[in-house]
Design an enzyme around this catalytic site. Structure first.
Site, PDB file in Angstrom:
ATOM      1  N   GLY A  92       0.844  -1.179   0.000  1.00 26.03           N
ATOM      2  CA  GLY A  92       0.000   0.000   0.000  1.00 26.03           C
ATOM      3  C   GLY A  92       0.880   1.229   0.000  1.00 26.03           C
ATOM      4  O   GLY A  92       2.098   1.142   0.219  1.00 26.03           O
ATOM      5  N   GLN A  94       3.283   9.698   1.951  1.00 18.15           N
ATOM      6  CA  GLN A  94       4.568   9.082   1.614  1.00 18.15           C
ATOM      7  C   GLN A  94       5.139   9.617   0.312  1.00 18.15           C
ATOM      8  O   GLN A  94       6.322   9.428   0.046  1.00 18.15           O
ATOM      9  CB  GLN A  94       4.410   7.557   1.516  1.00 18.15           C
ATOM     10  N   CYS A 143       7.320  -1.022   5.653  1.00 19.20           N
ATOM     11  CA  CYS A 143       6.823   0.254   5.151  1.00 19.20           C
ATOM     12  C   CYS A 143       7.860   0.834   4.197  1.00 19.20           C
ATOM     13  O   CYS A 143       9.052   0.828   4.521  1.00 19.20           O
ATOM     14  CB  CYS A 143       6.593   1.205   6.326  1.00 19.20           C
ATOM     15  N   LEU A 144       7.402   1.341   3.047  1.00 15.47           N
ATOM     16  CA  LEU A 144       8.352   1.908   2.084  1.00 15.47           C
ATOM     17  C   LEU A 144       9.060   3.137   2.661  1.00 15.47           C
ATOM     18  O   LEU A 144      10.125   3.502   2.179  1.00 15.47           O
ATOM     19  CB  LEU A 144       7.627   2.277   0.788  1.00 15.47           C
ATOM     20  N   HIS A 159      -2.783   0.216   8.547  1.00 18.37           N
ATOM     21  CA  HIS A 159      -1.448   0.785   8.316  1.00 18.37           C
ATOM     22  C   HIS A 159      -1.548   2.054   7.454  1.00 18.37           C
ATOM     23  O   HIS A 159      -0.957   3.091   7.785  1.00 18.37           O
ATOM     24  CB  HIS A 159      -0.566  -0.273   7.649  1.00 18.37           C
ATOM     25  N   GLU A 160      -2.304   1.961   6.347  1.00 21.38           N
ATOM     26  CA  GLU A 160      -2.381   3.107   5.419  1.00 21.38           C
ATOM     27  C   GLU A 160      -3.181   4.259   6.018  1.00 21.38           C
ATOM     28  O   GLU A 160      -2.823   5.430   5.845  1.00 21.38           O
ATOM     29  CB  GLU A 160      -2.983   2.672   4.082  1.00 21.38           C
ATOM     30  N   HIS A 186      -1.048   6.225   8.301  1.00 19.77           N
ATOM     31  CA  HIS A 186      -0.181   7.182   7.588  1.00 19.77           C
ATOM     32  C   HIS A 186      -0.893   8.514   7.377  1.00 19.77           C
ATOM     33  O   HIS A 186      -0.301   9.586   7.551  1.00 19.77           O
ATOM     34  CB  HIS A 186       0.204   6.633   6.206  1.00 19.77           C
TER      35      HIS A 186
HETATM   36 NI    NI Z   1       3.781   2.387   5.294  1.00 19.08          NI
END
Ligand code: NI
Length: 182
Positions: free
Chosen positions: A49, A54, A102-103, A144-145, A148
Site C-alpha cells: 500500500g 509518503q 513500510c516503504l 497501516h495506510e 499514515h
Molecule cells: Ni507504510
C-alpha cells in the site's frame, strides 16, 4: 505516469495529518494523475500500500494492492483498491500481532498489533462511497495506510521494539515461520 519519490522516516510530512477531499474533487485530472502515480510508485517498490503522505502530498488518499508481492510472499492477495477519506472503525477488541514493513522505513520489519476486523468507510477513485468490512491481512493493510494519513507510522504501534528486524535478518531468521494464528 511517474514514479514518485518516497519520503523516509524523519521527513515531517510523515507526521502530518492529510486533508480530506471534497467528493467532487476526486475526479479532477490532478487527483486522478496523483492516484495513477501512486499506483505506479507502489508497484515499482513492491509496496502492499501507499499513502499520499509518503509521496509528499497531504491528501487523504491511499492505494492498496497485494498480488504475489515478493516483499510479502506469504500474504493473501488484495485486488487494487483506491481509498479516499478513509474512516476505520474497529469491529473487534482483539488485537493480533503480525509483521509489517513500510516503504518509508526501508529494509525493516516489525511486529505490530492490529484489530483483526475493521469497517472501512471511504470514497473510491470516482468519488463514490464505499462501505466494507475487512479482516485479517486486508484489515491490517487498511489500518497501516489510514494511520499514515493521520501522521502515524507502524513503529508507533509496536509493543516490543526488540522485534524490529532488518529484512536480511528477517529472511534468515523469521521467514517461513508460521504465525500462531495460521
Ligand atoms: Ni507504510
Amino acid at each position: 505516469m511517474a514514479i514518485l519519490k518516497v519520503a523516509r522516516l524523519g521527513h515531517p510530512v510523515l507526521r502530518q495529518r492529510a486533508e480530506p477531499l471534497d467528493p467532487g474533487a476526486v475526479r479532477s485530472p490532478g487527483v486522478q494523475r496523483l492516484i495513477d502515480d501512486m499506483i505506479d510508485t507502489m508497484r515499482e517498490y513492491d509496496g502492499a500500500g501507499l499513502a499520499a503522505n509518503q509521496v509528499h502530498t497531504l491528501r487523504q488518499i491511499a492505494v492498496i494492492e497485494v498480488l504475489g508481492n515478493p516483499r510479502y510472499p506469504d500474504a493473501p492477495s488484495i485486488p487494487l483498491m483506491v481509498v479516499v477519506n478513509p474512516v476505520v472503525t474497529p469491529l473487534t477488541d482483539e488485537l493480533e500481532e503480525g509483521w509489517e514493513g513500510c516503504l518509508s522505513v526501508p529494509d525493516m520489519r516489525g511486529r505490530v498489533p492490529r484489530h483483526t476486523a475493521v469497517r472501512l468507510q471511504c470514497l473510491d477513485r470516482e468519488g463514490r462511497p464505499l462501505d466494507l468490512i475487512a479482516k485479517d491481512f486486508f484489515a491490517r493493510v487498511i489500518q497501516h495506510e489510514t494511520d499514515h494519513l493521520n501522521g502515524i507510522v507502524y513503529l508507533d504501534r509496536m509493543r516490543d521494539l526488540s522485534t524490529l528486524t532488518h529484512i536480511a535478518e528477517w529472511n534468515k531468521h523469521w521467514l517461513g515461520i508460521r504465525e500462531q494464528s495460521d
